[in-house]
Structure formats: structure tokens, C-alpha cells
Scaffold this motif. Structure first.
Motif, PDB file in Angstrom:
ATOM      1  N   HIS A  97      -1.349   0.836  -4.823  1.00 55.54           N
ATOM      2  CA  HIS A  97      -1.430  -0.391  -4.038  1.00 55.54           C
ATOM      3  C   HIS A  97      -1.662  -1.556  -4.993  1.00 55.54           C
ATOM      4  O   HIS A  97      -1.826  -1.358  -6.207  1.00 55.54           O
ATOM      5  CB  HIS A  97      -2.568  -0.305  -3.017  1.00 55.54           C
ATOM      6  CG  HIS A  97      -3.895   0.027  -3.632  1.00 55.54           C
ATOM      7  ND1 HIS A  97      -4.251   1.305  -3.963  1.00 55.54           N
ATOM      8  CD2 HIS A  97      -4.928  -0.756  -4.000  1.00 55.54           C
ATOM      9  CE1 HIS A  97      -5.464   1.302  -4.491  1.00 55.54           C
ATOM     10  NE2 HIS A  97      -5.884   0.056  -4.537  1.00 55.54           N
ATOM     11  N   THR A 120       0.850  -1.197   0.000  1.00 52.54           N
ATOM     12  CA  THR A 120       0.000   0.000   0.000  1.00 52.54           C
ATOM     13  C   THR A 120       0.881   1.241   0.000  1.00 52.54           C
ATOM     14  O   THR A 120       2.063   1.198   0.354  1.00 52.54           O
ATOM     15  CB  THR A 120      -0.910   0.028   1.246  1.00 52.54           C
ATOM     16  OG1 THR A 120      -0.097  -0.023   2.424  1.00 52.54           O
ATOM     17  CG2 THR A 120      -1.886  -1.139   1.248  1.00 52.54           C
ATOM     18  N   ASN A 121       0.271   2.358  -0.410  1.00 57.40           N
ATOM     19  CA  ASN A 121       0.916   3.681  -0.349  1.00 57.40           C
ATOM     20  C   ASN A 121       2.285   3.705  -1.033  1.00 57.40           C
ATOM     21  O   ASN A 121       3.288   4.126  -0.462  1.00 57.40           O
ATOM     22  CB  ASN A 121       1.059   4.134   1.109  1.00 57.40           C
ATOM     23  CG  ASN A 121      -0.279   4.258   1.802  1.00 57.40           C
ATOM     24  OD1 ASN A 121      -1.255   4.684   1.198  1.00 57.40           O
ATOM     25  ND2 ASN A 121      -0.322   3.872   3.066  1.00 57.40           N
TER      26      ASN A 121
END
Length: 748
Positions: free
Chosen positions: A443, A386-387
């Protein structure tokens, strides 16, 4: 070649072959004698590339000759203690093995190492002729084995077998030599081509120790053969296991729709998909990349070796013909692998790409339509991504999209409450072109392109239309109820009240429609699904009642204008009420009894150009678009056609009785009749157009129909005021009395 995993191996011996001491070689050795030092860790690091350090420990690693003088045990222990701090020097960058097995072997003749296929566990067998190590092989390698020559010098050797899960390598360190088992193609021998088969004599292994991943060191009794079992989650997985799971999943997805609908069935399919991902994470591969599947679901496994300067990883699927989507391409940023390396030291990355040509297991409550039913899943084994600082770019290649449709990149958001999941666009940016759509997301998960209706109306106009609708419905409901009360009290003062009661019923249906529409969105936001279903059923009943009473208004106009003699009917008003309210009630009850899920929360996807956000307007309504199109649009089309004919007959009658000076009354009469007959509702057909014309038609439709009750109120009071003027200002053809015999007022 990649080796099956040993992760989860413990040092528990499943079965040990008790040696025949009469046939043991070197049995005269003292079992209580201290073992030789284990090979230097540098000798086994990174697949055994490094050589052991040539120091004082070399004498301990060298084979012992029978005729060599032996050192005193005390001196040997002292020497081991002095050299032990040097064991880890020069190997600080070496990765810890996940399992290793060590022992002493008496080499009494020229011998070799044989590495061959065995059952789903580890076995180590020692004979005078060879040290035999068995592990499961890939199916196409099971008819072959590997042979490695051991040092010719005789004596006692210390050997160790190491398993590195990170890079999936099996290494043997024998004395000063190191072997990467299965890594040398020149050592492979096909069964049946051996020069001759030799008799093997078993021999014991001494000073046996086994160390598992948790660091627990276990000493084992001397025997000639040892078996170690892997944990169930680490049993080797082969290609045929993946193909069997893919075939099962394909058959479940392609079942008839009647057998594959519902949130429970979708969760079951997604559970099967999760099991397939776990299998792909462990499957043994021949090369770096491999693709499985031939039907609905395709799976590709990419093996990525980490480098000091990670580079982007690109993958493109094969071109597909005959569908909306012709293929896709994936570009994974190098920062993805850098992120993983910072959190955990790994020797290999494994990327899974799932190509699914069906939306069966990814159907949300809104019945959203995705481009070409194509869903692409991207994941990194054992890692949640993620991110990302650099986005993952997923490109869909497709035909040119219709003008009234906008692509929106979305990902599948699993619902933790147990119900069906939903599509979300958070973290994704859509870049649309004529024949391709780029999805840039931060993501990894399952992605698709959502087809969102784009009526070419900005979100600002949508807000204006919503405000007009709510204010108009509120005013219309109040005006309708006021007009109903006025008509009710006035009907007691008139002899002919049939037309007046028809107007009252139409206004009652309009009032009910306005009120149910105003509360529908609030019911949809409630936690009770049953309440929303009841609200959707009531809203549909109100709409059909309104349309039915519009049709009855047209029939009443037919009686007043077309029929020369108005025939008397018993209980005529009661029969009209049975039709006006009974027909809609029977219709909605049949739809509800057919399936109670036909009513409930209905979300209308709204695409906002600002920020590329997607929002839903949820109301309690019909959940099936087919029922809406057939029942509502079909029924309105019949009512509109009949009422248009009646209005045309009224226009002809006005032209026939036209008198100068009364055109305003005629215009007002026609305007009021068109409102009563629901003629402005026909503007709904222009919603299928595009451009400025559609925007104008939507504004007119919203204003007139949301204010229908109020416009009837104004029209009626205008006609009443006209009727109260002095007789000399009226005409014998007063628009309030348009019927031929003049015996019955249209307004009562």
C-alpha cells in the motif's frame, strides 16, 4: 506545457464587454440565423491530433464567403439532422472534455489567435485583428505570449475551445484547423520584441454556447468578450505557493521542543502536511518531475504518462551526508498504474514523494524511535492504493546498525479517535542488510524504519520468562504475607523487636510490589487513563519502598556488626518508617507534580522473529525513560553499593568467628542476608550485555527476584528450625547471633 485546471468551471459569465455597434465588423449578419455546426469531436480529441472527417459536413465547417449563395434555412436544418449521427463516428476512444466554449466569428481580414497570460480566470475576447484567449501562465512565462495564424480565407467561422483536465491541455478548433495552445514553442513571442503594435477593433461573437462537465448547455448573448471563473479548489497553484507552504511547515517543525509537543500540535502539523499535499496535486510544473524544499521537508512531484504496457517507476533521492540515513530509493510497480487505469480512465498519473527529516509530527504514545528521524511518504493523487499484487519497494541507505537493534519497516496509522496515531507493520516486509533496509509494502502511505531493541532472545524465552515472573510474584506475595503474620505474633514474645519490624516492613514492600506488578498490565488495558496513571504511580512507589527498606536492612546490619555499642535512639523504629515509606512517597509525588504525564501506559516494543510481527507489552509505569534511568537505576546503585559493603563486613565477621562443623549455618546466613539486602538485584546490570550470558542472567534475575518474598520465608524458617536444635549442637557463634555483644538477635 501543462495548463492550469478548468475543472469546476461553470458557464456563468462574470463580466461581458458590451460591443460598440458602430465599430462591429460584420454586424449586418442576422443574429437569429442558425449557427454553423460545431467542429467534429475527432478534431479536438487527444490534444487535437485528429483531423475532422472530410464529408458532407465539410461544407458546413468551411468559411462562408459574402458572395456565396446561401442555402435555405430549412434545407440547412434538414442537412444538420442527417449529418448529426455521423458526429461521433470514429471518435469512440475520445475522452470527454471537462469544459468547452463555442461561437461564430466573422473574419473580415487576416487575423490570428493570441494566447497570453491573464488573471485567475478564463477570458475570451474577439477583435477584427485577433481572437484573444487568456489564462494564468507559469511565472517564468508571463512575459511571453503565443501567436497562431488563422486561415487566410475570409468569412464566418465556427470555433470551439476545449479543456481536458485529464491531460491538462487546452485546445482550439477553428474551422478545419486545430491548435494545441501553448504546445508549440515556435509560436512563443517575448513581449517587447513585437514588430509593431496594432489598433484592435472589437467584434461580437455570435451563436455562443458553453457546456460544462455536467453536460449542461448554456446559450449566451452575443458579445465581444467573455469571462469565466474557476471554482476555488481549481484556481491555479504556482511554485511559489508550494515554497511558502514548505517554509511555514519547516518553521513549525523546527520550533523548540517545549512548544511543539503534544497530540494536538502533532495533529495540527499533519493537517498542514495534508494541505501541502493538496497543493502539490495541483501545482503547475515546467517539466515531468520537480522537487521543492530545502530544509526539513522536501517534496517531489512525478508526472507519469500511462502506456499500454505500464513499467516500473524508479526514483532515488540525493545522497545525504552527516546523518544516520544517507538517502532512499523508491521502486513503484507497473501494476500500481494498471490498477488505477482499470478503475478510471486517466491521461496522467501524479505521484507525490514526501521526504521528512523529523519525527515531530509522527510521534506515537510509545515514543518510538525511527532510523535517522527519516519519514518517507508515497501517494498517488486522488487515489487510495491498498492490497497491491506487486509490492512497493522502499530502500533506506544507512550506516551499519548496532548489534542489539533490529530494523522494522512500519507505516503511520492515523487514529480516528482524535488522539495520536501509531506505527504499524501490517502489509510490510522487512529485508535487512548491513547498510540498507528494504521495505516491501502492499500500500501507499508514510513509511519509516522503526528501531526495535533486539536482545537476542527468541519469543519462546520471552514467554517462559513471563510465566516465571507471574508465578513467582504470586508465590512471593503469599509467602511474604504469611511471614509478616508469623513475625508479628512472635514479636510479642521477644524483648528486642527492632530487627523483626524491619523485616516486616521489607516484606510488606515486597508484597505491595508483587501485587501492583501483577495488576499493572490489567490496569493498562482498561479504558481509564487516570486509573493507569494511579497504577503506574503505585508501582513506582512500591519499587522505591522495596529498595529503601533494603537499604535500611543494610543500615541495621551495620548497627549490629560494626557498632560495638548499640546506642539507644528515641522512636528509632518510627524514624526508620518515615524514611522507608516517606522518602519514596515524596519522590513519586515530586515526579507526578512535575508532570502528570510522567505516569501512564508504557508499551515495550517486542520484536518476534516469527512472521516479522511486532507486538507491544503494555504496563502502567513511568513514561519517561530519563526518569526511570536516573531515579530507579541511580537509587538502586547507591543501595547496592552500601549493602555490598555491609555484606563484606559480615563475611569478615564470619571468617573471624569461624568454628569447624558450622559451615552450613554460615552459608545459609550469608544467603539469607544477600536476599534481604537485595544483592541479586544487581543482575539487572547484566541486561546490557548480549548473547548467552545475557539469557542466563535474565533467567537468574527473574527467578530470584520474583521469588524474593518466598526465599526470605524459606530462609527464616530454616534458621528458626536450626535455633530449636539441642544446645550441644549449637555454637556460641550461632549465625543467628552474629553481633559482637550477643545482646540482640539479628532476627529478633
Amino acid at each position: 506545457r501543462a495548463q492550469p485546471g478548468w475543472a469546476g468551471l461553470d458557464c456563468k459569465v462574470l463580466r461581458r464587454a458590451v460591443p460598440n455597434r458602430a465599430r462591429l465588423q460584420g454586424a449586418q449578419q442576422n443574429p437569429a440565423e442558425p449557427s454553423l455546426a460545431e467542429p467534429s469531436r475527432a478534431a479536438r480529441c487527444r490534444g487535437g491530433a485528429a483531423r475532422p472527417a472530410r464529408s458532407g459536413a465539410q461544407a458546413l465547417l468551411s468559411p462562408q464567403r459574402p458572395n456565396q449563395s446561401r442555402e435555405l434555412p430549412g434545407m440547412k436544418v434538414l442537412l444538420l439532422l442527417l449529418l448529426s449521427p455521423l458526429q461521433g463516428m470514429g471518435a469512440s476512444d475520445c475522452r470527454q472534455e471537462d469544459f468547452h466554449f463555442c461561437g461564430d466569428r466573422n473574419q473580415t481580414q487576416n487575423s490570428s489567435v493570441i494566447y497570453e497570460h491573464g488573471p485567475a480566470h478564463i477570458s475570451i475576447e474577439n477583435t477584427a485583428q485577433a481572437l484573444i484567449i487568456r489564462r494564468p501562465f507559469l511565472p517564468n512565462r508571463r512575459n511571453s505570449y503565443y501567436r497562431y495564424s488563422l486561415p487566410p480565407a475570409l468569412g464566418r467561422y465556427r470555433f470551439c475551445i476545449y479543456w481536458f483536465k485529464a491531460n491538462r491541455t487546452l485546445t482550439l478548433v477553428y474551422g478545419k484547423q486545430s491548435f494545441l495552445l501553448g504546445g508549440d514553442p515556435s509560436s512563443i513571442i517575448t513581449r517587447g520584441k513585437e514588430s509593431q503594435k496594432t489598433e484592435r477593433t472589437r467584434a461580437s461573437i455570435f451563436s455562443v454556447s458553453c457546456i460544462s462537465k455536467d453536460g449542461k448547455n448554456t446559450s449566451l448573448v452575443s458579445h465581444s468578450e467573455y469571462f469565466f471563473k474557476a471554482s476555488p479548489e481549481n484556481v491555479p497553484v504556482w511554485e511559489q505557493d508550494v515554497e511558502e507552504q514548505l517554509t511555514t511547515l519547516d518553521s513549525l517543525i523546527t520550533r523548540p521542543p517545549a512548544l511543539a509537543t503534544g497530540a494536538v500540535e502533532q495533529q495540527m502539523l499533519r493537517h498542514k502536511l495534508g494541505e501541502l499535499e493538496k497543493t502539490l496535486a495541483k501545482v503547475e510544473l515546467e517539466g515531468q518531475n520537480q522537487t521543492f524544499g530545502k530544509a526539513t521537508v522536501h517534496a517531489t512531484v512525478l508526472r507519469v504518462q500511462p502506456t499500454r504496457a505500464p513499467r516500473n517507476l524508479a526514483f532515488a533521492s540525493q545522497r545525504e551526508e552527516g546523518g544516520e540515513v544517507h538517502g532512499f530509493a523508491v521502486d513503484l510497480p507497473g501494476s500500481l498504474f494498471m490498477t488505477v487505469e482499470e478503475s478510471e480512465e486517466v491521461m496522467e498519473h501524479r505521484v507525490l514523494l514526501m521526504d521528512i527529516n523529523s519525527q515531530t509530527m509522527f510521534q506515537d504514545e510509545n515514543s518510538s524511535h525511527i532510523l535517522g528521524d527519516k519519514v518517507v511518504g508515497i501517494s498517488l493523487v486522488d487515489t487510495v492504493v491498498t492490497n497491491l499484487s506487486d509490492p512497493v519497494v522502499l530502500t533506506f541507505f544507512h550506516d551499519q546498525l548496532p548489534r542489539n537493534v533490529s530494523p522494522l519497516c512500519v507505516f503511520w496509522q492515523e487514529n480516528t479517535t482524535g488522539s495520536s496515531g501509531s506505527w504499524d507493520s501490517y502489509g510490510c516486509t522487512t529485508v535487512a542488510a548491513i547498510s540498507r533496509t528494504d521495505c516491501r509494502c502492499n500500500h501507499l502511505t508514510y513509511f519509516a524504519v522503526l528501531m526495535v531493541s533486539s536482545p537476542e532472545i527468541t519469543y519462546i524465552h520471552r514467554d517462559y520468562l513471563s510465566i516465571i515472573t507471574y508465578i513467582g510474584c504470586l508465590i512471593s506475595a503469599l509467602a511474604a504475607i504469611c511471614t509478616i503474620f508469623f513475625l508479628y505474633f512472635r514479636s510479642k514474645q521477644r524483648d528486642q523487636i527492632t530487627s523483626m519490624h524491619i523485616h516486616m516492613n521489607l516484606l510488606g514492600a515486597i508484597f505491595l510490589l508483587d501485587v501492583t506488578f501483577l495488576i499493572s498490565e490489567h490496569l493498562a488495558s482498561s479504558s481509564s487513563e487516570a486509573v493507569c496513571r494511579a497504577g503506574g504511580l503505585l508501582l513506582h512507589f512500591s519499587l522505591l519502598s522495596c529498595l529503601t527498606w533494603m537499604g535500611i536492612e543494610g543500615y541495621n546490619l551495620y548497627r549490629l556488626v560494626i557498632e560495638v555499642f548499640n546506642a539507644y535512639h528515641d522512636h528509632f523504629l518510627l524514624k526508620l518508617c518515615l524514611v522507608g515509606w516517606g522518602l519514596p512517597f515524596c519522590c513519586v509525588m515530586l515526579i507526578f507534580l512535575a508532570s502528570w504525564t510522567n505516569y501512564g501506559p508504557f508499551s515495550i516494543p517486542v520484536y518476534e522473529s516469527v512472521g516479522g510481527k511486532s507486538t507491544n507489552a503494555t504496563i502502567c509505569w513511568i513514561t519517561s525513560p530519563l526518569i526511570h534511568n536516573v531515579v530507579n537505576l541511580g537509587f538502586f546503585s547507591l543501595v547496592f553499593l552500601f549493602n555490598s559493603v555491609m555484606l563484606g563486613a559480615m563475611v569478615r565477621e564470619i571468617l573471624r568467628q569461624n568454628k569447624k562443623g558450622h559451615k552450613l549455618k554460615h552459608v545459609l546466613a550469608l544467603f539469607g542476608l544477600s536476599i534481604l539486602l537485595g544483592i541479586p538485584w544487581a543482575l539487572v546490570f547484566f541486561s546490557f550485555t548480549s548473547g548467552v550470558f545475557r539469557l542466563v542472567s535474565l533467567y537468574i534475575f527473574t527467578i530470584i527476584n520474583s521469588l524474593q518474598g518466598f526465599l526470605i520465608f524459606l530462609w527464616y524458617w530454616t534458621m528458626v528450625l536450626q535455633a530449636r536444635k539441642p544446645p550441644d549442637l549449637q555454637s556460641s557463634s550461632d549465625s543467628v547471633k552474629l553481633q559482637p555483644n550477643g545482646s540482640q538477635s539479628h532476627l529478633g
